[in-house]
Design a protein around this motif. Structure first.
Motif, PDB file in Angstrom:
ATOM      1  N   HIS A 198       0.810  -1.209   0.000  1.00 13.24           N
ATOM      2  CA  HIS A 198       0.000   0.000   0.000  1.00 13.24           C
ATOM      3  C   HIS A 198       0.852   1.272   0.000  1.00 13.24           C
ATOM      4  O   HIS A 198       0.333   2.357  -0.238  1.00 13.24           O
ATOM      5  CB  HIS A 198      -0.921   0.005   1.215  1.00 13.24           C
ATOM      6  CG  HIS A 198      -1.862  -1.162   1.237  1.00 13.24           C
ATOM      7  ND1 HIS A 198      -2.949  -1.252   0.406  1.00 13.24           N
ATOM      8  CD2 HIS A 198      -1.845  -2.292   1.971  1.00 13.24           C
ATOM      9  CE1 HIS A 198      -3.579  -2.399   0.644  1.00 13.24           C
ATOM     10  NE2 HIS A 198      -2.933  -3.039   1.580  1.00 13.24           N
ATOM     11  N   GLY A 199       2.130   1.108   0.285  1.00 19.40           N
ATOM     12  CA  GLY A 199       3.013   2.264   0.305  1.00 19.40           C
ATOM     13  C   GLY A 199       2.969   3.043   1.601  1.00 19.40           C
ATOM     14  O   GLY A 199       3.579   4.102   1.727  1.00 19.40           O
ATOM     15  N   GLY A 200       2.264   2.524   2.600  1.00 16.09           N
ATOM     16  CA  GLY A 200       2.136   3.251   3.844  1.00 16.09           C
ATOM     17  C   GLY A 200       3.183   2.908   4.883  1.00 16.09           C
ATOM     18  O   GLY A 200       3.422   3.682   5.804  1.00 16.09           O
ATOM     19  N   ALA A 201       3.799   1.777   4.746  1.00 11.15           N
ATOM     20  CA  ALA A 201       4.802   1.343   5.713  1.00 11.15           C
ATOM     21  C   ALA A 201       6.153   1.215   5.022  1.00 11.15           C
ATOM     22  O   ALA A 201       6.280   0.549   4.000  1.00 11.15           O
ATOM     23  CB  ALA A 201       4.413   0.004   6.319  1.00 11.15           C
ATOM     24  N   THR A 202       7.142   1.885   5.583  1.00 12.99           N
ATOM     25  CA  THR A 202       8.496   1.823   5.027  1.00 12.99           C
ATOM     26  C   THR A 202       9.483   1.542   6.148  1.00 12.99           C
ATOM     27  O   THR A 202       9.219   1.798   7.321  1.00 12.99           O
ATOM     28  CB  THR A 202       8.883   3.131   4.326  1.00 12.99           C
ATOM     29  OG1 THR A 202       8.775   4.210   5.265  1.00 12.99           O
ATOM     30  CG2 THR A 202       7.977   3.412   3.137  1.00 12.99           C
ATOM     31  N   LEU A 203      10.628   1.038   5.757  1.00 12.18           N
ATOM     32  CA  LEU A 203      11.697   0.751   6.703  1.00 12.18           C
ATOM     33  C   LEU A 203      13.010   1.043   5.994  1.00 12.18           C
ATOM     34  O   LEU A 203      13.179   0.671   4.834  1.00 12.18           O
ATOM     35  CB  LEU A 203      11.625  -0.718   7.134  1.00 12.18           C
ATOM     36  CG  LEU A 203      12.610  -1.206   8.199  1.00 12.18           C
ATOM     37  CD1 LEU A 203      12.320  -0.517   9.520  1.00 12.18           C
ATOM     38  CD2 LEU A 203      12.507  -2.721   8.344  1.00 12.18           C
ATOM     39  N   TYR A 204      13.911   1.722   6.693  1.00  7.19           N
ATOM     40  CA  TYR A 204      15.194   2.100   6.091  1.00  7.19           C
ATOM     41  C   TYR A 204      16.358   1.652   6.964  1.00  7.19           C
ATOM     42  O   TYR A 204      16.260   1.643   8.197  1.00  7.19           O
ATOM     43  CB  TYR A 204      15.288   3.626   5.932  1.00  7.19           C
ATOM     44  CG  TYR A 204      14.341   4.224   4.935  1.00  7.19           C
ATOM     45  CD1 TYR A 204      13.086   4.687   5.334  1.00  7.19           C
ATOM     46  CD2 TYR A 204      14.692   4.341   3.596  1.00  7.19           C
ATOM     47  CE1 TYR A 204      12.206   5.242   4.416  1.00  7.19           C
ATOM     48  CE2 TYR A 204      13.818   4.910   2.669  1.00  7.19           C
ATOM     49  CZ  TYR A 204      12.583   5.346   3.095  1.00  7.19           C
ATOM     50  OH  TYR A 204      11.715   5.909   2.172  1.00  7.19           O
ATOM     51  N   ALA A 205      17.459   1.351   6.313  1.00  7.39           N
ATOM     52  CA  ALA A 205      18.699   1.142   7.061  1.00  7.39           C
ATOM     53  C   ALA A 205      19.164   2.486   7.609  1.00  7.39           C
ATOM     54  O   ALA A 205      18.951   3.528   6.981  1.00  7.39           O
ATOM     55  CB  ALA A 205      19.771   0.567   6.143  1.00  7.39           C
ATOM     56  N   ASN A 206      19.770   2.471   8.768  1.00  6.21           N
ATOM     57  CA  ASN A 206      20.219   3.723   9.381  1.00  6.21           C
ATOM     58  C   ASN A 206      21.200   4.469   8.471  1.00  6.21           C
ATOM     59  O   ASN A 206      21.235   5.706   8.459  1.00  6.21           O
ATOM     60  CB  ASN A 206      20.884   3.444  10.725  1.00  6.21           C
ATOM     61  CG  ASN A 206      19.879   3.062  11.794  1.00  6.21           C
ATOM     62  OD1 ASN A 206      18.707   3.440  11.728  1.00  6.21           O
ATOM     63  ND2 ASN A 206      20.326   2.309  12.782  1.00  6.21           N
ATOM     64  N   SER A 207      21.966   3.721   7.694  1.00  7.93           N
ATOM     65  CA  SER A 207      22.995   4.335   6.858  1.00  7.93           C
ATOM     66  C   SER A 207      22.426   5.163   5.711  1.00  7.93           C
ATOM     67  O   SER A 207      23.134   5.997   5.134  1.00  7.93           O
ATOM     68  CB  SER A 207      23.919   3.256   6.294  1.00  7.93           C
ATOM     69  OG  SER A 207      23.175   2.323   5.527  1.00  7.93           O
ATOM     70  N   VAL A 208      21.149   4.952   5.366  1.00  3.61           N
ATOM     71  CA  VAL A 208      20.554   5.683   4.247  1.00  3.61           C
ATOM     72  C   VAL A 208      19.385   6.567   4.678  1.00  3.61           C
ATOM     73  O   VAL A 208      18.864   7.340   3.862  1.00  3.61           O
ATOM     74  CB  VAL A 208      20.084   4.727   3.129  1.00  3.61           C
ATOM     75  CG1 VAL A 208      21.225   3.816   2.702  1.00  3.61           C
ATOM     76  CG2 VAL A 208      18.861   3.919   3.542  1.00  3.61           C
ATOM     77  N   LYS A 209      18.994   6.454   5.925  1.00  2.00           N
ATOM     78  CA  LYS A 209      17.835   7.207   6.404  1.00  2.00           C
ATOM     79  C   LYS A 209      18.069   8.708   6.235  1.00  2.00           C
ATOM     80  O   LYS A 209      19.133   9.228   6.586  1.00  2.00           O
ATOM     81  CB  LYS A 209      17.580   6.861   7.869  1.00  2.00           C
ATOM     82  CG  LYS A 209      16.194   7.163   8.365  1.00  2.00           C
ATOM     83  CD  LYS A 209      16.005   6.625   9.774  1.00  2.00           C
ATOM     84  CE  LYS A 209      16.069   5.127   9.826  1.00  2.00           C
ATOM     85  NZ  LYS A 209      15.784   4.594  11.186  1.00  2.00           N
ATOM     86  N   GLY A 210      17.087   9.378   5.662  1.00  2.00           N
ATOM     87  CA  GLY A 210      17.201  10.813   5.419  1.00  2.00           C
ATOM     88  C   GLY A 210      17.813  11.166   4.078  1.00  2.00           C
ATOM     89  O   GLY A 210      17.751  12.319   3.648  1.00  2.00           O
ATOM     90  N   ARG A 211      18.420  10.179   3.417  1.00  5.96           N
ATOM     91  CA  ARG A 211      19.032  10.420   2.098  1.00  5.96           C
ATOM     92  C   ARG A 211      18.296   9.658   0.994  1.00  5.96           C
ATOM     93  O   ARG A 211      18.212  10.141  -0.139  1.00  5.96           O
ATOM     94  CB  ARG A 211      20.502   9.983   2.103  1.00  5.96           C
ATOM     95  CG  ARG A 211      21.358  10.732   3.098  1.00  5.96           C
ATOM     96  CD  ARG A 211      22.849  10.385   2.923  1.00  5.96           C
ATOM     97  NE  ARG A 211      23.122   8.977   3.152  1.00  5.96           N
ATOM     98  CZ  ARG A 211      23.687   8.176   2.247  1.00  5.96           C
ATOM     99  NH1 ARG A 211      24.027   8.641   1.050  1.00  5.96           N
ATOM    100  NH2 ARG A 211      23.923   6.902   2.542  1.00  5.96           N
ATOM    101  N   PHE A 212      17.803   8.475   1.299  1.00  4.35           N
ATOM    102  CA  PHE A 212      17.123   7.642   0.315  1.00  4.35           C
ATOM    103  C   PHE A 212      15.623   7.635   0.610  1.00  4.35           C
ATOM    104  O   PHE A 212      15.205   7.675   1.777  1.00  4.35           O
ATOM    105  CB  PHE A 212      17.629   6.203   0.377  1.00  4.35           C
ATOM    106  CG  PHE A 212      19.050   5.994  -0.090  1.00  4.35           C
ATOM    107  CD1 PHE A 212      19.911   7.059  -0.342  1.00  4.35           C
ATOM    108  CD2 PHE A 212      19.527   4.714  -0.295  1.00  4.35           C
ATOM    109  CE1 PHE A 212      21.201   6.859  -0.776  1.00  4.35           C
ATOM    110  CE2 PHE A 212      20.820   4.479  -0.727  1.00  4.35           C
ATOM    111  CZ  PHE A 212      21.664   5.557  -0.959  1.00  4.35           C
ATOM    112  N   THR A 213      14.827   7.523  -0.454  1.00  2.00           N
ATOM    113  CA  THR A 213      13.379   7.421  -0.320  1.00  2.00           C
ATOM    114  C   THR A 213      12.874   6.298  -1.201  1.00  2.00           C
ATOM    115  O   THR A 213      13.139   6.286  -2.403  1.00  2.00           O
ATOM    116  CB  THR A 213      12.685   8.726  -0.717  1.00  2.00           C
ATOM    117  OG1 THR A 213      13.186   9.804   0.091  1.00  2.00           O
ATOM    118  CG2 THR A 213      11.178   8.613  -0.512  1.00  2.00           C
TER     119      THR A 213
END
Length: 122
Positions: free
Chosen positions: A54-69
């Motif tokens: 649905h595109g409502g839940a995402t999870l990021y690695a700490n190393s890319v958080k804030g830079r990758f979407t």
């Protein structure tokens, strides 16, 4: 049989941006989570980001958080990874994967693409 194919990799200078795409063929992505992983030479495959159907839940690695979407276009069965402020240590082969869970464990993804190379020069 569903297959996925990545595109959009390339060579970019540090601080630059790239947008990776992951397209499905054979059948729809419908109901599945889509993840991005990467593997640099001599290193293990590592989790980058994942998104639910649905595109409502995402999870990021700490190393890319804030830079990758991470995002997905359900109508076109395509997923994206927008990468900004790229660093040389982002250099890797980037894989798209499809699975049943929004998770960072690659073992939970059962369909993988061949990868697209991202090289970031300093």
């Amino acid at each position: 049989q569903v297959q996925v194919r990545e595109s959009g990799g390339g060579l970019v200078q540090a601080g630059g941006s790239l947008r990776l795409s992951c397209a499905a063929s054979g059948r729809t992505f419908s109901g599945f989570a889509m993840g991005w992983f990467r593997q640099a030479p001599g290193q293990e495959r590592e989790f980058v980001a994942t998104i639910d159907w649905h595109g409502g839940a995402t999870l990021y690695a700490n190393s890319v958080k804030g830079r990758f979407t991470i995002s997905r276009d359900k109508a076109n069965d395509t997923g994206y990874l927008e990468m900004n402020s790229l660093k040389p240590n982002d250099t890797a082969l980037y894989y798209c994967a499809v699975g049943g869970f929004v998770a960072s464990n690659p073992e939970l993804y059962n369909i993988w693409g061949q990868g697209t190379q991202v090289t970031v020069s300093s």
